[in-house]
Each structure stands twice: as structure tokens, then as C-alpha cells.
Scaffold this motif. Structure first.
Motif, PDB file in Angstrom:
ATOM      1  N   HIS A 235       3.967  -4.651   1.020  1.00 18.08           N
ATOM      2  CA  HIS A 235       5.336  -4.282   1.378  1.00 18.08           C
ATOM      3  C   HIS A 235       5.376  -3.259   2.510  1.00 18.08           C
ATOM      4  O   HIS A 235       6.252  -3.327   3.389  1.00 18.08           O
TER       5      HIS A 235
ATOM      6  N   PRO B 151      11.319  -3.243   4.733  1.00 17.99           N
ATOM      7  CA  PRO B 151       9.879  -2.997   4.846  1.00 17.99           C
ATOM      8  C   PRO B 151       9.609  -1.556   5.240  1.00 17.99           C
ATOM      9  O   PRO B 151      10.363  -0.941   5.987  1.00 17.99           O
ATOM     10  N   ARG B 152       8.536  -1.026   4.692  1.00 13.18           N
ATOM     11  CA  ARG B 152       8.045   0.326   4.990  1.00 13.18           C
ATOM     12  C   ARG B 152       8.924   1.429   4.414  1.00 13.18           C
ATOM     13  O   ARG B 152       8.707   2.601   4.714  1.00 13.18           O
TER      14      ARG B 152
END
Length: 205
Positions: free
Chosen positions: A150, A93-94
Motif C-alpha cells: 500500500h 496510497p502512501r
């Protein structure tokens, strides 16, 4: 078999599995014939013959070949979105740079291997070489939803505008890469990735 998305060009949406499978065969045949004979020589009769269905089955879904190609473009967008979503699911994520690679890699893979994609991709480009902005707006809308989820961002207008600019830039550079080399010039593609990372970094870092 995954259902075919109900494109706005469909005269009638398939309800039963058998009908959905027939529609999928029609679009597969359309894609194959686009690569083999091009749009001008494409005909609903040839598509029906290749798909192994009565001509009436084609007209049940589409009034003309233009509508059929529009539906193929919509199916391409759905399949690309599914492939990107799977890649994002395996990405931390990220991590927006890895997400960007997933977006580009899946598009390039389809451009190189998916029947009919080089002529149609996500929006009808017929006559060949003509483009309007509508397909890129659809792609930007889809990416806004995918990447916002996301990256844990709000899918606001600022993010959408940033992604629309990125999509327009990538579209132009991908066209250039495939004009230089039928398989896509890797050096131009690398430059495109660097450009997009620099631009998106202002907003996503």
C-alpha cells in the motif's frame, strides 16, 4: 461462501464445497460456544450438536478442541486481513496514518462483535490470559506485506521489525483498554493511536 483457510491444525483440508461449508459451520459453532461456556467447558460433542453435524465430521478435521480453536484463530486472521485490505483499497496510497486507522479499527470491530474473538483473536490464548509471541509475529508478517504494498515500500526486515514492535505495543494497550471497559476504553485507545503514530512516524514519514 468464502473458503475456510487451511489451518495447520486441520487433519484434512476440505476439497469439496460441501465439506468446506461443514468446516465453516463447525468453526462458527466453536466461536459461539467459546463466548457462551468458555474453553474449559467446550467439547467437540457440543460443537457438533450446535453445528448440526455428526461428531465424526468434527474429528475428520480436528483431533481435539485445541486444534479446533487454533483453526478458528487462523480464520480470524484471514478475515481481519481481508477487511484491512478492503479498507486500504479505499485509502489513498502512501497515507500511512489512514492505513494505521484501518488496521486498528478493523481489529477493534472484530474484538467487539466477532464471536469467540475476545478469547482467541489471532492465536490461542488458552488458558485465558496466557499469551506467547507467535500470534503477534504472524500479524506483523501479514501487516508487512499489506502495508508495504500500500505504501510503496520494500517489505524488508527493518519494516517488519518496526511493525512487530508496534503490534506488541498495541496488543498490550488493547488488553488494558478492554480490562478497564468491556467495550474498550476510548481514552486509552486514543492514547494508543497517538503512541503508534509517533513511533511509526519516525520510519514511515
Amino acid at each position: 461462501m468464502k473458503p475456510v483457510p487451511h489451518a495447520t491444525s486441520l487433519r484434512r483440508a476440505p476439497v469439496q464445497r460441501r465439506s468446506a461449508e461443514r468446516l465453516s459451520r463447525i468453526l462458527d459453532a466453536c466461536a459461539d460456544l467459546l463466548d457462551e461456556v468458555g474453553y474449559e467447558a467446550l467439547s467437540t460433542r457440543a460443537v457438533a450438536l450446535r453445528a448440526g453435524v455428526p461428531i465424526g465430521s468434527v474429528y475428520r478435521f480436528f483431533g481435539n478442541k485445541r486444534q479446533m480453536v487454533d483453526a478458528l484463530a487462523q480464520r480470524n486472521l484471514e478475515r481481519w486481513s481481508e477487511r484491512v485490505a478492503l479498507r486500504l483499497g479505499a485509502t489513498g496510497p502512501r497515507e500511512w496514518r489512514a492505513a494505521l486507522d484501518a488496521v486498528l479499527d478493523e481489529y477493534l470491530a472484530m474484538k467487539r462483535t466477532a464471536p469467540g474473538f475476545s478469547l482467541v483473536d489471532f492465536g490461542n490464548q488458552i488458558p485465558v490470559g496466557t499469551r506467547d509471541g507467535e500470534p503477534n509475529h504472524r500479524v506483523a508478517d501479514r501487516l508487512t506485506g499489506l502495508l508495504a504494498a500500500h505504501l510503496g515500500r520494500v517489505p524488508d526486515e527493518d519494516l517488519r521489525r518496526t511493525l512487530l514492535v508496534a503490534v506488541e505495543a498495541a496488543d498490550t494497550l488493547v488488553q488494558l483498554a478492554f480490562r478497564v471497559d468491556p467495550e474498550g476504553d476510548e481514552k486509552i485507545i486514543a492514547e494508543m493511536r497517538a503512541l503508534l503514530r509517533a513511533y511509526l512516524g519516525r520510519v514511515l514519514d
